[in-house]
Design an enzyme around this catalytic site. Structure first.
Site, PDB file in Angstrom:
ATOM      1  N   CYS A  18     -45.967 -41.438  -4.821  1.00 44.71           N
ATOM      2  CA  CYS A  18     -44.340 -41.714  -5.517  1.00 44.71           C
ATOM      3  C   CYS A  18     -44.672 -42.628  -6.220  1.00 44.71           C
ATOM      4  O   CYS A  18     -45.042 -42.695  -7.253  1.00 44.71           O
ATOM      5  CB  CYS A  18     -43.213 -41.669  -4.425  1.00 44.71           C
TER       6      CYS A  18
ATOM      7  N   HIS B 262     -43.656 -36.785  -1.318  1.00 37.39           N
ATOM      8  CA  HIS B 262     -43.802 -37.552  -0.286  1.00 37.39           C
ATOM      9  C   HIS B 262     -44.139 -36.740   0.961  1.00 37.39           C
ATOM     10  O   HIS B 262     -43.487 -36.380   2.099  1.00 37.39           O
ATOM     11  CB  HIS B 262     -42.352 -38.281   0.409  1.00 37.39           C
TER      12      HIS B 262
ATOM     13  N   GLU C 170     -45.936 -37.759   3.542  1.00 35.36           N
ATOM     14  CA  GLU C 170     -45.802 -38.692   4.669  1.00 35.36           C
ATOM     15  C   GLU C 170     -44.631 -37.829   5.582  1.00 35.36           C
ATOM     16  O   GLU C 170     -44.652 -38.039   6.739  1.00 35.36           O
ATOM     17  CB  GLU C 170     -45.788 -40.117   4.442  1.00 35.36           C
TER      18      GLU C 170
END
Length: 234
Positions: free
Chosen positions: A106, A207, A209
């Site tokens: 990001c 994202h 994660e």
């Protein structure tokens, strides 16, 4: 031994303190790395020491990248963090000089692109109002739109299209020299790139994660990064 991964910290504007989302450190740790959160306010000597000691670096999400990084003035009020821009500039240049693996997520993608000579859309809703909605609401662990994959990322994931989540209002406008797009959204926004000049410099706009615990493609992304970092420990 697990490779040591330096992670750029997030900044809490209200508390004026460093902080970190556990999703980043968990994904690194579960992929085989040892996460270490980097400090602000380091000098060039300390940045060089960190670049030497760490086996790879993760550039995380967070505040807007200051337009001054890519030679522009603000076109509207932004939420920036000058200390973070300075830290990431020092770490990025020292890491790439040593050809250490770097992975951006990001803001990480945006900062790396800007620092290496690219430019950004400062605010997609106002500058590209006809594009996709790139800032979804919660839950963040659900895909929001698709991207078309090419290059090494398509090879890694063994597919040409991927559904991703999205949490940004800035984005790549002009890609930095030596960078090559690996994912593009339906509205033309570059969602991932890699460097043709370095051993491993990858960055994604979404994202992984947040998706990591249930999404095999996100797990492959982190695994590939950590695999590259293992070479530094040999």
């Amino acid at each position: 031994m697990s490779p040591i991964i330096g992670i750029t910290p997030l900044w809490d504007l209200e508390k004026e303190s460093l902080w970190m989302l556990s999703a980043y450190t968990d994904a690194i740790r579960q992929s085989g790395g040892l996460p270490v959160i980097l400090p602000f306010d380091i000098d060039d000597r300390q940045a060089a020491q960190l670049a030497d000691r760490c086996d790879g670096f993760l550039f995380t999400g967070g505040q807007d990248v200051a337009p001054s990084v890519y030679g522009e003035a603000e076109v509207l009020p932004l939420v920036t963090c000058p200390k973070r821009d300075l830290l990431e500039d020092k770490i990025l240049r020292k890491a790439l000089a040593l050809d250490k693996p770097v992975f951006g997520i990001c803001r990480g993608l945006q900062f790396i692109n800007a620092a290496l000579g690219g430019t950004l859309w400062q605010d997609l809703p106002s500058q590209r109002p006809d594009g996709l909605v790139h800032r979804q609401g919660k839950p963040y662990d659900r895909p929001s739109h698709s991207v078309r994959l090419t290059g090494p990322l398509a090879s890694l994931l063994e597919k040409n299209e991927l559904r991703v989540n999205t949490l940004h209002h800035q984005a790549i406008r002009d890609l930095a020299p030596g960078m090559e797009a690996m994912a593009i959204a339906p509205d033309g926004i570059i969602e991932a790139f890699h460097s043709t000049l370095h051993r491993f410099l990858w960055a994604v706009q979404w994202h992984p994660e947040y998706l990591f615990t249930t999404d095999p493609d996100s797990q492959k992304l982190f695994a590939r990064f950590i695999q590259e970092c293992y070479h530094e420990t040999e």
